[in-house]
Design a protein around this motif. Structure first.
Motif, short mmCIF file in Angstrom:
data_model
loop_
_atom_site.label_atom_id
_atom_site.label_comp_id
_atom_site.label_asym_id
_atom_site.label_seq_id
_atom_site.Cartn_x
_atom_site.Cartn_y
_atom_site.Cartn_z
N HIS A 1 35.00 13.08 33.16
CA HIS A 1 35.41 12.38 31.93
C HIS A 1 36.56 11.42 32.21
CE1 HIS A 1 32.78 14.33 29.07
NE2 HIS A 1 33.18 15.54 29.47
N GLU A 2 37.51 11.86 33.04
CA GLU A 2 38.63 10.97 33.39
C GLU A 2 38.14 9.75 34.16
OE1 GLU A 2 41.60 13.24 35.44
OE2 GLU A 2 41.95 14.58 33.74
N GLN B 1 35.97 17.65 33.49
CA GLN B 1 37.21 16.95 33.10
C GLN B 1 37.44 15.77 34.03
OE1 GLN B 1 38.99 17.55 30.43
NE2 GLN B 1 40.44 15.93 30.89
N GLN B 2 37.25 15.98 35.32
CA GLN B 2 37.43 14.90 36.30
C GLN B 2 36.42 13.79 36.05
OE1 GLN B 2 36.96 16.18 40.35
NE2 GLN B 2 38.09 14.43 41.17
N ILE C 1 35.14 8.46 34.03
CA ILE C 1 34.41 7.61 33.09
C ILE C 1 35.38 6.83 32.23
CG2 ILE C 1 32.91 7.68 31.06
CD1 ILE C 1 31.42 10.00 32.42
N HIS C 2 36.43 7.49 31.75
CA HIS C 2 37.44 6.82 30.91
C HIS C 2 38.13 5.71 31.69
CE1 HIS C 2 40.29 6.35 27.67
NE2 HIS C 2 41.32 6.54 28.51
N GLN C 3 38.50 6.02 32.96
CA GLN C 3 39.14 5.00 33.80
C GLN C 3 38.17 3.84 34.05
OE1 GLN C 3 40.44 7.01 37.33
NE2 GLN C 3 42.19 8.02 36.31
N SER C 4 36.92 4.17 34.31
CA SER C 4 35.92 3.13 34.56
C SER C 4 35.72 2.28 33.31
CB SER C 4 34.58 3.75 34.97
OG SER C 4 34.71 4.44 36.17
N ASP C 5 35.69 2.93 32.12
CA ASP C 5 35.56 2.18 30.87
C ASP C 5 36.75 1.23 30.68
OD1 ASP C 5 33.15 3.30 30.20
OD2 ASP C 5 34.01 4.80 28.82
N GLN C 6 37.96 1.74 30.97
CA GLN C 6 39.15 0.88 30.82
C GLN C 6 39.12 -0.27 31.82
OE1 GLN C 6 42.47 3.53 31.30
NE2 GLN C 6 42.45 4.19 29.13
#
Length: 149
Positions: A107-108, A104-105, A110-115
């Protein structure tokens, strides 16, 4: 023949004390030696049989105790194995929870890095668009200055 019978009678008459002595010795030995010997042997046999029976009884008790101890040992082993299995399941559960938290961490992150990357790419595109216009103007002016000169 009569003399032979007479001699034979005389011989038997002389043998009577020997026969009597032989019978006395027989009964004497029987009473004084063989009967006590038989009694001693009977007592010895009885004592030996008694010891044998007590030894067999002790072996039977020892076998029962051994079986009881082995049963208790088996129960204790089963209890230890169950405790180990429960501990292993707990560890596996904890490990699975930690893996889920790490996923989960990740994925978060990765999501933050993508944003962040998307925001940076938008900023870079707008900056490039602005720089492209400035560069195009400079190139155009440089070309115009050369053609005018």
């Amino acid at each position: 023949m009569e003399s032979t019978l007479h001699d034979l009678g005389q011989l038997l008459l002389k043998a009577i004390p020997t026969i009597f002595l032989l019978l006395v010795v027989h009964f004497y030995l029987k009473a004084m030696f063989f009967r006590p010997m038989a009694d001693v042997l009977a007592k010895r046999r009885a004592a030996t049989d008694g010891l044998k029976e007590s030894a067999e009884a002790a072996q039977a008790r020892a076998a029962e105790q051994l079986a009881s101890i082995e049963a208790q040992l088996r129960k204790a082993r089963e209890a230890v194995y169950q405790e180990q299995e429960e501990a292993r399941r707990g560890w596996l559960g904890d490990q699975g929870a930690q893996l889920d938290a790490a996923r989960q961490q990740a994925h978060e992150l990765i999501h933050q890095s993508d944003q962040l990357l998307a925001a940076e790419s938008v900023g870079a595109k707008s900056q490039l668009a602005g720089s492209a216009n400035d560069l195009a103007d400079e190139i155009a002016q440089t070309l115009l200055k050369r053609t005018a000169a």
